[in-house]
Structures are given as C-alpha cells and as structure tokens.
Design a protein around this motif. Sequence first.
Motif, PDB file in Angstrom:
ATOM      1  N   SER A 276       0.254  -7.636   4.344  1.00 57.52           N
ATOM      2  CA  SER A 276      -0.401  -8.025   3.094  1.00 57.52           C
ATOM      3  C   SER A 276      -1.141  -6.854   2.464  1.00 57.52           C
ATOM      4  CB  SER A 276      -1.364  -9.177   3.360  1.00 57.52           C
ATOM      5  OG  SER A 276      -2.064  -9.531   2.187  1.00 57.52           O
ATOM      6  N   ASN A 277      -1.796  -6.063   3.296  1.00 58.41           N
ATOM      7  CA  ASN A 277      -2.567  -4.932   2.787  1.00 58.41           C
ATOM      8  C   ASN A 277      -1.685  -3.827   2.246  1.00 58.41           C
ATOM      9  OD1 ASN A 277      -3.918  -2.066   3.648  1.00 58.41           O
ATOM     10  ND2 ASN A 277      -5.443  -3.476   2.821  1.00 58.41           N
ATOM     11  N   LEU A 278      -0.671  -3.436   3.021  1.00 54.61           N
ATOM     12  CA  LEU A 278       0.183  -2.324   2.617  1.00 54.61           C
ATOM     13  C   LEU A 278       1.127  -2.685   1.476  1.00 54.61           C
ATOM     14  CD1 LEU A 278       1.364  -0.336   5.774  1.00 54.61           C
ATOM     15  CD2 LEU A 278      -0.080   0.444   3.898  1.00 54.61           C
ATOM     16  N   SER A 279       1.560  -3.947   1.392  1.00 50.87           N
ATOM     17  CA  SER A 279       2.529  -4.340   0.371  1.00 50.87           C
ATOM     18  C   SER A 279       1.972  -4.177  -1.039  1.00 50.87           C
ATOM     19  CB  SER A 279       2.984  -5.788   0.596  1.00 50.87           C
ATOM     20  OG  SER A 279       1.902  -6.687   0.405  1.00 50.87           O
ATOM     21  N   LYS A 280       0.653  -4.188  -1.178  1.00 48.54           N
ATOM     22  CA  LYS A 280       0.038  -3.984  -2.486  1.00 48.54           C
ATOM     23  C   LYS A 280       0.222  -2.545  -2.980  1.00 48.54           C
ATOM     24  CE  LYS A 280      -3.592  -7.304  -1.241  1.00 48.54           C
ATOM     25  NZ  LYS A 280      -5.041  -7.479  -0.931  1.00 48.54           N
ATOM     26  N   SER A 281       0.585  -1.659  -2.067  1.00 46.98           N
ATOM     27  CA  SER A 281       0.668  -0.235  -2.394  1.00 46.98           C
ATOM     28  C   SER A 281       2.095   0.277  -2.501  1.00 46.98           C
ATOM     29  CB  SER A 281      -0.080   0.577  -1.328  1.00 46.98           C
ATOM     30  OG  SER A 281      -1.427   0.169  -1.228  1.00 46.98           O
ATOM     31  N   VAL A 282       3.075  -0.614  -2.616  1.00 47.09           N
ATOM     32  CA  VAL A 282       4.470  -0.183  -2.617  1.00 47.09           C
ATOM     33  C   VAL A 282       4.783   0.724  -3.810  1.00 47.09           C
ATOM     34  CG1 VAL A 282       6.857  -0.968  -2.907  1.00 47.09           C
ATOM     35  CG2 VAL A 282       5.382  -2.064  -1.222  1.00 47.09           C
ATOM     36  N   LEU A 283       4.398   0.329  -5.023  1.00 46.21           N
ATOM     37  CA  LEU A 283       4.652   1.185  -6.183  1.00 46.21           C
ATOM     38  C   LEU A 283       3.909   2.512  -6.069  1.00 46.21           C
ATOM     39  CD1 LEU A 283       6.000   1.655  -8.916  1.00 46.21           C
ATOM     40  CD2 LEU A 283       4.028   0.537  -9.995  1.00 46.21           C
ATOM     41  N   PRO A 284       2.613   2.530  -5.706  1.00 42.84           N
ATOM     42  CA  PRO A 284       1.944   3.807  -5.499  1.00 42.84           C
ATOM     43  C   PRO A 284       2.644   4.702  -4.477  1.00 42.84           C
ATOM     44  CG  PRO A 284       0.315   2.080  -5.668  1.00 42.84           C
ATOM     45  CD  PRO A 284       1.650   1.389  -5.656  1.00 42.84           C
ATOM     46  N   ILE A 285       3.084   4.126  -3.363  1.00 35.73           N
ATOM     47  CA  ILE A 285       3.801   4.917  -2.361  1.00 35.73           C
ATOM     48  C   ILE A 285       5.087   5.472  -2.962  1.00 35.73           C
ATOM     49  CG2 ILE A 285       5.060   4.809  -0.163  1.00 35.73           C
ATOM     50  CD1 ILE A 285       3.000   2.681   0.728  1.00 35.73           C
ATOM     51  N   TYR A 286       5.766   4.655  -3.760  1.00 35.56           N
ATOM     52  CA  TYR A 286       7.028   5.095  -4.354  1.00 35.56           C
ATOM     53  C   TYR A 286       6.829   6.309  -5.258  1.00 35.56           C
ATOM     54  CZ  TYR A 286      11.615   5.032  -6.494  1.00 35.56           C
ATOM     55  OH  TYR A 286      12.864   5.405  -6.916  1.00 35.56           O
TER      56      TYR A 286
END
Length: 340
Positions: A276-286
Amino acid sequence: MQTQKITSIELGRLIAIFVVVAMHCQMFLTYFLYQDTPWVGLIFNQSTRFAVPLFFLISGYLIQPKLTAAPMETLNSYCAPLIRVFLVWSVICLLMPFNLQTVVTEGYLVERSGYWGYLAQAPINSMLEGGLVHLWFIPALMFAALISAVLIKADKVRLLLPIAIVLYVYGVLAGSYQNITELWTPFFTRNGPFFSTLMFTIGFMIRQKNIQATALQGALMALVGMALHFTEAYLLVEYEQSFNSNDFLFGTMLWGTGVFLFLLAKPNLGNSPWVSNLSKSVLPIYVAHLPIIIVMMNVTGALQLTGPAKDAAVLSGTILLTLLLVKGIEKTPLNRWLFR
C-alpha cells in the motif's frame, strides 16, 4: 462502483515498475553468451514486456467509472498533472548530463549538444518522448484517455474498441513488422496512441462490462500471449529485427490482459502495508529511475566494474537511490511539481 483498492492490482503495479527498472538496467548483455549472442540478456529483456501494457490496462480499469460519468471533466483533471510531470522531467532530463567523463574533459555544452542534436533529428518523435526516452509512457497514456473521453462524450463508445484495434494492428505492422510490411509511420509507433489505446480500452471494458475470469484462465491467457510474443520476436530476427527491440507484438496484448485478469481474480494478493505504501509511488519511481540508472552507469564505469558485478551494482544502486529520492521528495513541497 468499487471504492476500495484492489490490493492485487497495487502489487501488480509494483512488480511491473521494478521489472521496468531491471529491464532499463540492460542486464546480462555482456556475459552468458551463446555464439557471441547474449541470449540470456535478450530473453530477459523480452520477458519484461508485459509490464507497460499492464500499466495501461490498470489505468483504463481504474478511470472507467469517472470517465463514463464525466468524460471531459475527468480528462482535464487526469491529464493536467501528467502534463506537468512530463514537462518538468523532460526539462530535468534535457539538462542532466549523461556522460560525466565528457563533461569533465570537454565541457557541459559539448556533452549536451550531441544529445540535443540527436533529438532534433526527429522532432515529432522527440516531442512524444520528452527529454528522455522512458517518458513516452505519459503522452501515450494521455492519448488513450483523450480518445476514450472524446468518444464517450460523443456517445460513440461502441467505436472505442474497433478504433483501438486498428491503431494497435497498425502500430505492430509499422513497428516491429516494418521490415516486412514497409508501412510508413510518422514516428516510432511505440509512442503516441497506437498501443496504449487498446490496452487502456481493454481495462476500461473489463470494468464497464464486469468481465471476470478465473485465476487459471488469466494465467493461461498470459502464457499463451507470452509464447506468441516470444515466437514473433524470434521469427522477426530473420527479417533483421533485433530480438530485444520489440515493445509490442500481437501476443503482447494477450499477455498483458492475462496477467491483469489473473490479478483481478486474486483481489487480496499483496494485502500488506508495504504494498500500500510503495504503490503510491509508482509514477514517481517511473519518471525518476532512468536518470538514476544513468548516474549508476557513470559510477560503475568510473569503478571499472564489468559483468555481473556491474549489473548488480547498477540494479541495487538504482532501486535504493530511486526510493530514497522519491520518498524524500514526497515529504517536501516539490512533490506537487515533480510527482503529480
């Protein structure tokens, strides 16, 4: 309308983003050779090609209720932050030097002017990719949302799937199959609406029509699609198409759709706080990972690392630094400008 997050989709997004990161690290390409060909690296590269289609599928699925209810308003609110992220990261990537050794020996402008000149050779394609090649995903996603919204607004949603199929078929025939078909294309067909629209539409239709499959059916579809993708890639080598240069083939659509249906059939998969925590950052990671990969390539070059040691350093360093960068920025006011 579903309001609760489907944790399996969040897990799927996380797996997909780290698969994309690993692919961009260009792993296994200098060792495990067979007749001077790095087949392990080439196969690994193609084994990651379900990831970006999965992003499009998930996007279409998640936006369907709002896009159906208020197409143009949803389009505006959806695309505005994406445009900002695309422009900001394009500027960052245009200004960021890729080869630090050249900067030291010949100067910043010499290093950058070569890349700027390369982009200027294909201006339309460069506009659709932005300041660095991986940013193509953002305009492609916006094209898919735009086409969908316009057709919904015009009460022509029945045309969405046929148009998406035509775009996809043309994209494949004028892309990986171009050496056979010799079809004209205004730009590299991975960019723009050619592939994103169909994957987005399939996700949209699955939500709209409440299409369901068992986990086994989804897995079988994914395996069939993957087998077809690899068969196409192998056969196209005979027509001078590099095995590892295929983003989308005919089988890729089935592959991505099967993975997505499998995730939907396992809604509680990945039900944990870290997902839940990391999935919010998928676009930033991309958007952030490829510049970090470039930094790590410079570091491993300076350290003269090669082979497995280089790959391990680039991958682990990229993941660690990207997560530190993203999570750090998310706690600052810069988050709104850099990461939506």
